[in-house]
Design an enzyme around this catalytic site. Structure first.
Site, PDB file in Angstrom:
ATOM      1  N   GLY A 240       0.794  -1.233   0.000  1.00 38.02           N
ATOM      2  CA  GLY A 240       0.000   0.000   0.000  1.00 38.02           C
ATOM      3  C   GLY A 240       0.817   1.268   0.000  1.00 38.02           C
ATOM      4  CB  CYS A 356     -24.010   6.931 -21.847  1.00 33.31           C
ATOM      5  SG  CYS A 356     -25.580   7.794 -21.741  1.00 33.31           S
ATOM      6  CE1 TYR A 385      -4.841  -2.194  -7.509  1.00 34.45           C
ATOM      7  CE2 TYR A 385      -3.358  -0.358  -7.086  1.00 34.45           C
ATOM      8  CZ  TYR A 385      -3.834  -1.610  -6.771  1.00 34.45           C
ATOM      9  OH  TYR A 385      -3.295  -2.294  -5.710  1.00 34.45           O
TER      10      TYR A 385
END
Length: 426
Positions: A240, A356, A385
């Site tokens: 992390g 959209c 990611y």
């Protein structure tokens, strides 16, 4: 630019990518296009290993599981931490040995356990991490009695967004107060090798006190288990480690983090283990996208591009900031080359994708060199990611990806096509 040992600069900013080189890639491979620099991945691995010289380092594959990255990580000496059976297969495909692969299960589907146990029979050095007693029962039913690591929930979380703060989330791990009793019982049946916890993703300097508390609790847990069930091979405190997404954010002081981690874990025979993901690949990747529409709305200038939330989900998912640069404007004049705004007049723009959804924006009211239709924008820190979270919503094929190594450019993943999307349909 800050440098650290042999690991290269501590952070690679978007402004440091060569505009002409990126424009050539966009011209040859079209857009949207992910670009991953394998040399930068190697540098980041080296810096981590330098900061944690005595630790076992596994790369968290969920950040980027492409073969170009995995082979680079393996060559740099890191192991592989896998969140699914699919990632386990990718790790084997990339040449990782079974004893360098760790499967960290979170509510694993049955077919995942079937495949992983099958792989374990072929490669008994593979380690399985469990976050529930129920998962141990399911492994036992499948005949697994090998290397077992227990994931604890230490009640301490940290990270860049509440959706990625795993350390205190009930979904992840066994409550730490129950782990020692369970582990002591499992030690007679399995090869109990370690304990694991993970605070969250994108940990910055502000999060370090929480991370140190997690590490301290894991050190205490390790010593309790060792006193009851014998020595453990490792204590895994997760990864992390954050990277600076904003241009003015300083890089994480990795040496200080390493020193604080070693101090917090305390005295134990178990080897410290970490599993960085984002830190390895985030600043090794950029996303190139082409401007297709420029329109003046009531309150904003909207710049429409061919990359959106199906290409890079993080801004819509986490309200994440990614630096954006007009490469075409930079290449127009030497005065502005390498600058995030270039030499052209800057204007606040909202960069929006073709999906959209109103959430499909990469930035809002961001000062950029005034974009024109057909120009190429670069989105920074897209290596982690980015491609992994890309999807085919609105039936939009996923982009291509090229991998750089020195002066060599290789197509790492071809661009999907619409026929690819319908191939599995009946």
């Amino acid at each position: 630019m800050t440098t650290t040992g042999d690991g290269g600069p501590a952070v690679r900013r978007l402004a440091e990518w060569d505009a002409d080189d990126l424009l050539e890639l966009a011209a040859e491979y079209d857009t949207p296009l992910y670009v991953i620099d394998r040399d930068r991945v190697t540098e980041n691995c080296a810096r981590i290993r330098e900061a944690f010289p005595d630790a076992h380092v596994d790369y968290a594959m969920k950040a980027h599981a492409g073969q170009a990255v995995l082979r680079t990580v393996r060559e740099a000496g890191l192991g592989a931490e896998c969140a699914s059976a699919g990632e386990v297969e990718r790790a084997f495909d990339a040449g990782f040995a079974g004893d360098r692969i760790r499967y960290t299960a979170v509510n694993p589907p049955g077919r995942d356990l079937d495949r992983v146990v099958e792989r374990w029979r072929e490669h008994p050095g593979l380690t399985v991490t469990v976050g529930a007693a129920d998962t141990v029962d399911r492994l036992r039913e499948r005949g697994f009695d090998g290397r077992l690591c227990v994931r604890a929930n230490p009640g301490v979380g940290a990270g860049h967004h509440e959706k990625v703060q795993t350390g205190a989330d009930a979904k992840f791990g066994i409550p730490i107060e129950r782990v020692a009793d369970l582990a002591a019982g499992w030690a007679d049946e399995f090869e109990l090798v370690g304990v694991h916890a993970h605070a969250g993703s994108g940990i910055s300097g502000d999060d370090l006190p929480a991370h140190r508390e997690l590490v301290s609790r894991m050190g205490d847990l390790t010593r309790e288990i060792e006193s009851r069930a014998g020595s453990l091979e490792f204590v895994d405190v997760g990864g992390g480690f954050g990277v600076p997404y904003r241009e003015d954010e300083p890089p994480l002081d990795l040496d200080a983090v390493a020193a604080a981690t070693r101090e917090a874990v305390g005295d134990t025979d178990a080897t410290l283990s970490i599993e960085p993901g984002r830190y390895v690949v985030a600043d090794a990747g950029v996303l190139l996208t082409r401007v297709n529409t420029v329109k003046r709305a009531r309150d904003a200038t909207v710049v429409g591009v061919d990359a959106g939330m199906t290409t890079l989900l993080r801004p819509a998912m986490y309200d994440a900031y990614h630096a954006i640069r007009n490469l075409s404007a930079d290449a127009d004049g030497a005065e502005g080359a390498g600058d995030a705004t270039g030499s052209r007049e800057t204007t606040p723009v909202t960069v929006a994708g073709p999906i959209c959804e109103s959430a499909d924006v990469l930035c809002e009211q961001r000062p950029l060199s005034r974009p024109r239709r057909g120009e190429i924008l670069a989105v920074g820190n897209a290596g982690a990611y980015g491609y992994e979270m890309s999807n085919t919503y609105n039936s939009r094929p996923r982009p291509a990806e090229v991998a750089l190594s020195g002066t060599t450019v290789r197509l790492a993943r071809r661009r999907e096509t619409i026929p690819d999307l319908t191939e599995l349909e009946r």
